[in-house]
Design a protein around this motif. Structure first.
Motif, PDB file in Angstrom:
ATOM      1  N   UNK A 246       0.818  -1.231   0.064  1.00 56.74           N
ATOM      2  CA  UNK A 246       0.202   0.084  -0.021  1.00 56.74           C
ATOM      3  C   UNK A 246       0.831   1.284   0.202  1.00 56.74           C
ATOM      4  N   UNK A 247       0.414   2.424  -0.687  1.00 57.97           N
ATOM      5  CA  UNK A 247       1.076   3.671  -0.743  1.00 57.97           C
ATOM      6  C   UNK A 247       0.730   4.402   0.461  1.00 57.97           C
ATOM      7  N   UNK A 248       1.782   4.617   1.264  1.00 58.60           N
ATOM      8  CA  UNK A 248       1.884   5.606   2.296  1.00 58.60           C
ATOM      9  C   UNK A 248       2.424   6.846   2.051  1.00 58.60           C
ATOM     10  N   UNK A 249       2.758   7.583   3.308  1.00 60.60           N
ATOM     11  CA  UNK A 249       3.521   9.050   2.940  1.00 60.60           C
ATOM     12  C   UNK A 249       4.756   8.999   2.623  1.00 60.60           C
ATOM     13  N   UNK A 250       5.612   8.071   2.985  1.00 63.26           N
ATOM     14  CA  UNK A 250       6.943   7.809   2.518  1.00 63.26           C
ATOM     15  C   UNK A 250       7.396   7.014   1.476  1.00 63.26           C
ATOM     16  N   UNK A 272      -0.416  -4.353  -5.257  1.00 63.85           N
ATOM     17  CA  UNK A 272      -0.874  -3.525  -4.368  1.00 63.85           C
ATOM     18  C   UNK A 272      -2.262  -3.213  -4.200  1.00 63.85           C
ATOM     19  N   UNK A 273      -2.710  -3.143  -2.937  1.00 70.78           N
ATOM     20  CA  UNK A 273      -4.307  -2.907  -2.950  1.00 70.78           C
ATOM     21  C   UNK A 273      -4.536  -1.053  -3.074  1.00 70.78           C
ATOM     22  N   UNK A 283       4.934   8.803  -7.637  1.00 72.67           N
ATOM     23  CA  UNK A 283       5.797   7.584  -8.065  1.00 72.67           C
ATOM     24  C   UNK A 283       5.396   7.199  -9.821  1.00 72.67           C
ATOM     25  N   UNK A 284       4.072   7.761 -10.193  1.00 73.07           N
ATOM     26  CA  UNK A 284       3.835   7.881 -11.682  1.00 73.07           C
ATOM     27  C   UNK A 284       4.597   9.031 -12.270  1.00 73.07           C
ATOM     28  N   UNK A 301      -4.603  -2.205  -7.805  1.00 65.92           N
ATOM     29  CA  UNK A 301      -5.669  -1.675  -7.629  1.00 65.92           C
ATOM     30  C   UNK A 301      -5.801  -0.211  -6.944  1.00 65.92           C
ATOM     31  N   UNK A 302      -6.697   0.440  -7.281  1.00 63.92           N
ATOM     32  CA  UNK A 302      -7.050   1.760  -6.746  1.00 63.92           C
ATOM     33  C   UNK A 302      -5.842   2.726  -7.069  1.00 63.92           C
ATOM     34  N   UNK A 303      -5.044   3.401  -5.964  1.00 69.22           N
ATOM     35  CA  UNK A 303      -3.921   4.264  -6.185  1.00 69.22           C
ATOM     36  C   UNK A 303      -2.821   3.659  -6.884  1.00 69.22           C
ATOM     37  N   UNK A 304      -2.812   2.186  -6.965  1.00 61.09           N
ATOM     38  CA  UNK A 304      -1.676   1.376  -7.529  1.00 61.09           C
ATOM     39  C   UNK A 304      -1.858   1.687  -8.953  1.00 61.09           C
TER      40      UNK A 304
END
Length: 388
Positions: A246-250, A272-273, A283-284, A301-304
């Motif tokens: 999962x994508x978090x702050x860092x 990732x979810x 990251x994009x 999925x989602x933000x991934x």
């Protein structure tokens, strides 16, 4: 209260009670001040009311000093009313003048006045609505503001929500006081019932909107510990970067460091979810700026998918799946997210996705996931090929 005796530079004001006069005050003015020549009252409340009237009169006449003639009041009473050495400075600022106006129309800001119920309801209802709008409206403004989430992003909307809520509740209490003062029977009961409903509605706003949003902002500020750390690793050949979780702050910093340490990377494999869209967009950009390919072996999925769309050559395995839905944030509704989701649709189209596919993705509710078939991904230009 009315002037019982008046001349060009002097007036006597009398407060009448049920059994006759209960207070009186004589005012005069000089070139630079208004003066209380005498003040007699049956209670401290009446004395304070007359002194307040004198202060408002001085302000309306643009005097900066309200004076007290010797012997007009005892030293103790003068001190309680704010006089020092028989002088009280008068503020001529717009805020004080505004409070004077509200006092004059019978709707003081922080106390019950003499205005009828309908006028009180109008004024205080508007003030309460504005206070709630400022308090709760600060939440989406903070969420969608650019830059990293700081402590101020948490404290400011929380403080505004608390202040707006307390002010609105105070105005509701004053409406109830006006109802008891000026109404009887069904009118008073209806006002009290409406006040109770309003209090319940404000409580609902706090529970459903403010608390979830501010808690989420606090979580972001704290580093998204619940999301865990993104797993970033480099393949044995040195050309493939694996990004999972999962994508978090860092998260973007981890990917940036890996790409900087491994200039030979040509492909990023994602899984990732989802998570935060801010790091996903970062990251994009990292992928897009380096003209890297993106690939999905399992599920993204989602933000991934935002990160995935940064690839200049996008592919998935035959077992790979991409999942899409509209954006969401705890405490925010569809109207709050409208502009954000519209921008997301534009982003999808700018990334080469067909408008029809972008619309379908954004129309998917945030609590659902649309998993297009490989054929739909190809037709929607999300991927350039399916690896068999």
């Amino acid at each position: 209260m009315w002037p019982a005796v008046a001349s060009s530079d002097r007036a006597v004001f009398v407060v009448d009670g049920d059994a006759g006069p209960v207070a009186a005050m004589r005012l005069s003015h000089t070139a630079d001040r208004l003066e209380i020549e005498a003040l007699v009252a049956s209670s401290a409340v009446e004395a304070k009311a007359l002194a307040g009237f004198a202060e408002r009169t001085a302000r309306s006449m643009k005097f900066r000093i309200l004076g007290l003639r010797p012997g007009a009041l005892s030293s103790e009473a003068a001190a309680l009313l704010g006089f020092r050495n028989d002088i009280k400075p008068i503020s001529l600022g717009w805020w004080r003048r505004s409070l004077d106006h509200l006092e004059a129309v019978g709707v003081p800001l922080f106390s019950d006045g003499s205005a009828p119920l309908d006028q009180t309801l109008y004024y205080r209802g508007v003030w309460a609505a504005i206070a709630l709008l400022i308090g709760f409206g600060s939440i989406p403004l903070t969420i969608f503001s650019p830059g990293e989430v700081t402590l101020l992003h948490v404290v400011v909307p929380a403080a505004l929500c608390v202040a707006g809520t307390l002010f609105a509740l105070g105005q509701i209490l004053l409406i109830m006081a006006a109802a008891r003062r000026s109404s009887r029977g069904l009118a008073a009961l209806a006002t009290l019932a409406a006040a109770a409903v309003s209090v319940a509605a404000i409580g609902g706003l706090l529970y459903d909107r403010a608390l979830p949003s501010i808690a989420e902002l606090w979580e972001i500020y704290g580093g998204d510990e619940e999301l865990g750390e993104l797993d970033v690793s480099v393949g044995n050949d040195g050309t493939t970067l694996y990004v999972q979780g999962a994508y978090g702050t860092g998260s973007a910093d981890l990917v940036r460091q890996a790409l900087g340490d491994n200039p030979g990377i040509r492909r990023v494999v994602l899984a990732g979810p989802g998570g935060r869209i801010g790091p996903a967009f970062a990251i994009n950009r990292l992928i897009r700026d380096r003209k890297l390919a993106t690939h999905v072996e399992t599920a993204c999925a989602s933000a991934c998918t935002i990160a995935f769309l940064g690839g200049n050559d996008r592919s998935i395995a035959s077992t790979g799946r991409l999942g899409f839905h509209q954006g969401s944030f705890p405490g925010l509704g569809a109207n709050d997210m409208y502009e954000s989701n519209r921008d997301m649709r534009r982003f999808l189209i700018a990334s080469g996705v067909t408008p029809a596919f972008a619309t379908r993705a954004i129309d998917t509710p945030p609590d659902e996931i649309w998993t297009p078939s490989p054929q739909e991904l190809l037709a929607g230009k999300v991927v350039s090929r399916i690896n068999r």
